[in-house]
Design an enzyme around this catalytic site. Structure first.
Site, PDB file in Angstrom:
ATOM      1  N   ASP A   1      47.713 -52.868   1.878  1.00  0.00           N
ATOM      2  CA  ASP A   1      47.722 -54.166   2.567  1.00  0.00           C
ATOM      3  C   ASP A   1      48.314 -55.236   1.658  1.00  0.00           C
ATOM      4  O   ASP A   1      48.269 -55.108   0.432  1.00  0.00           O
ATOM      5  CB  ASP A   1      46.289 -54.596   2.905  1.00  0.00           C
ATOM      6  CG  ASP A   1      45.673 -53.784   4.031  1.00  0.00           C
ATOM      7  OD1 ASP A   1      46.356 -52.912   4.594  1.00  0.00           O
ATOM      8  OD2 ASP A   1      44.493 -54.036   4.339  1.00  0.00           O
TER       9      ASP A   1
ATOM     10  N   ARG B   1      55.406 -51.940   6.228  1.00  0.00           N
ATOM     11  CA  ARG B   1      54.775 -52.436   7.461  1.00  0.00           C
ATOM     12  C   ARG B   1      54.987 -53.948   7.500  1.00  0.00           C
ATOM     13  O   ARG B   1      54.476 -54.675   6.647  1.00  0.00           O
ATOM     14  CB  ARG B   1      53.277 -52.115   7.448  1.00  0.00           C
ATOM     15  CG  ARG B   1      52.548 -52.683   8.663  1.00  0.00           C
ATOM     16  CD  ARG B   1      51.075 -52.292   8.639  1.00  0.00           C
ATOM     17  NE  ARG B   1      50.340 -53.019   7.641  1.00  0.00           N
ATOM     18  CZ  ARG B   1      49.271 -52.541   6.996  1.00  0.00           C
ATOM     19  NH1 ARG B   1      48.839 -51.335   7.216  1.00  0.00           N
ATOM     20  NH2 ARG B   1      48.639 -53.291   6.117  1.00  0.00           N
TER      21      ARG B   1
END
Ligand SMILES: Cc1cc2nc3c(=O)[nH]c(=O)nc-3n(C[C@H](O)[C@H](O)[C@H](O)COP(=O)(O)OP(=O)(O)OC[C@H]3O[C@@H](n4cnc5c(N)ncnc54)[C@H](O)[C@@H]3O)c2cc1C
Length: 310
Positions: free
Chosen positions: A132, A182
């Site tokens: 993340d 991402r």
């Protein structure tokens, strides 16, 4: 930035508010809309239903800003167990980890050792580890972490945020190494000196970066391009760009959050795209939940309605 968004993001960092909210049953009920439960088993329990729609999972145990090394070690051990459970239960699920939950604030080398161990075990099990992206002060360290682990393991991807001015340049350094990327809009409160203050500019930058991720050179380098958004306009534009390049739908991969835009998730999967849903679990849900409210202040009414029903 809207006033409501600012207030919710500021609240997400308040320990007092966290202590209050986590005690209230009506808040917990509202949270359940975005989170199937606090345990790994409850998160894995969503898999059969999603699999019927050909949707996979990305699992993440909530937590961040860990300041105790033993706690970071426990988080890493938990994710190693999670990888084994995914395999044992034959679930189509990857994992996504937060560097500060794995000790980045304590010692970057400890965090690196944890992510390396996770990527190594995931590689042996045919799985994938996502990293993340947190607040802007962690971007350099997180990209460095991703690059270092990627040098040894191909099954690693990192999140990048379209609201940051720097992301276009960061992407140019990630593409040649063929990392998984991402792309998201960005969930934190960032100053106007480094991030687009206007949502329209973030959206426009998202599309520019998305097209860059789909480009031939990125593909040839082995980049796994993933688009993490619920924005139907962007989802449509990305699918169109992918088709215009003559690529099959499955080449444009979309990740959405559990509980948000379920019909859109199903529609994308039916259209042939690779689709995963990020399922969060764990007891440390308050800051994460406040960021979800900030993304769509109308969600605050769900909390209010839960209060009146209690
Ligand atoms: C798989 C995935 C991984 C992510 N990882 C990260 C990360 O590592 N770092 C990071 O900073 N951010 C991350 N995010 C969050 C991201 O940055 C955005 O904050 C979030 O996705 C909302 O932006 P959006 O692209 O959906 O667009 P928006 O313009 O915010 O939303 C588009 C539409 O989607 C719907 N929607 C969006 N959010 C919600 C919500 N909470 N509740 C209900 N409806 C909603 C609404 O209909 C809204 O109009 C991630 C998001 C996803 C989907």
């Amino acid at each position: 930035m809207g006033l409501m968004r600012s207030v919710l993001l500021a609240g997400s960092e308040s320990p007092w508010l966290r202590a209050q909210a986590t005690r209230r049953a009506f808040v917990r009920r509202a949270v359940s809309r975005f989170m199937p439960g606090e345990s790994l088993e409850e998160a894995l329990g969503t898999a059969p239903d999603l699999a019927r729609d050909r949707i996979g999972l990305v699992l993440t145990r909530l937590g961040e800003s860990v300041t105790d090394a033993a706690e970071a070690d426990e988080v890493a051990a938990h994710y190693l167990d999670a990888l084994e459970s995914i395999r044992a239960q034959r679930v189509n699920a990857e994992i996504s980890v937060k560097p500060t939950q794995l000790g980045l604030d304590i010692d970057a080398s400890r965090c690196l050792a944890h992510v390396r161990a996770l990527a190594g075990r995931a590689a042996a099990l045919g799985n994938f580890v996502w990293i993340d992206m947190e607040q802007s002060r962690y971007v350099d360290a997180t990209l460095e972490l991703a690059r270092t682990v990627r040098a040894a393991h191909a099954n690693v991807g990192v999140c990048v945020q379209a609201y940051l001015f720097r992301t276009a340049q960061d992407l140019e350094r990630l593409l040649p190494i063929g990392a998984g990327v991402r792309l998201v809009k960005g969930a934190y409160k960032e100053p106007a000196e480094i991030a687009f203050p206007r949502k329209a500019d973030v959206d426009a930058n998202y599309l520019t970066l998305a097209r860059r991720l789909l480009a031939d050179d990125a593909r040839k380098a082995g980049v796994r391009a993933v688009f993490g958004t619920h924005d139907t306009r962007l989802l449509g534009a990305i699918a169109e760009s992918n088709a215009a390049l003559g690529r099959p739908a499955r080449d444009a991969e979309f990740h959405l959050l559990y509980g948000i835009q379920r019909a859109e998730q199903q529609r994308l999967a039916r259209a042939g795209h690779a689709v995963r849903v990020l399922v969060s679990y764990g007891s440390y849900w308050f800051p994460w939940y406040m960021r979800r409210l900030a993304e769509r202040p109308a969600n605050v009414w769900f909390v209010a309605r839960s209060l009146f029903r209690s």
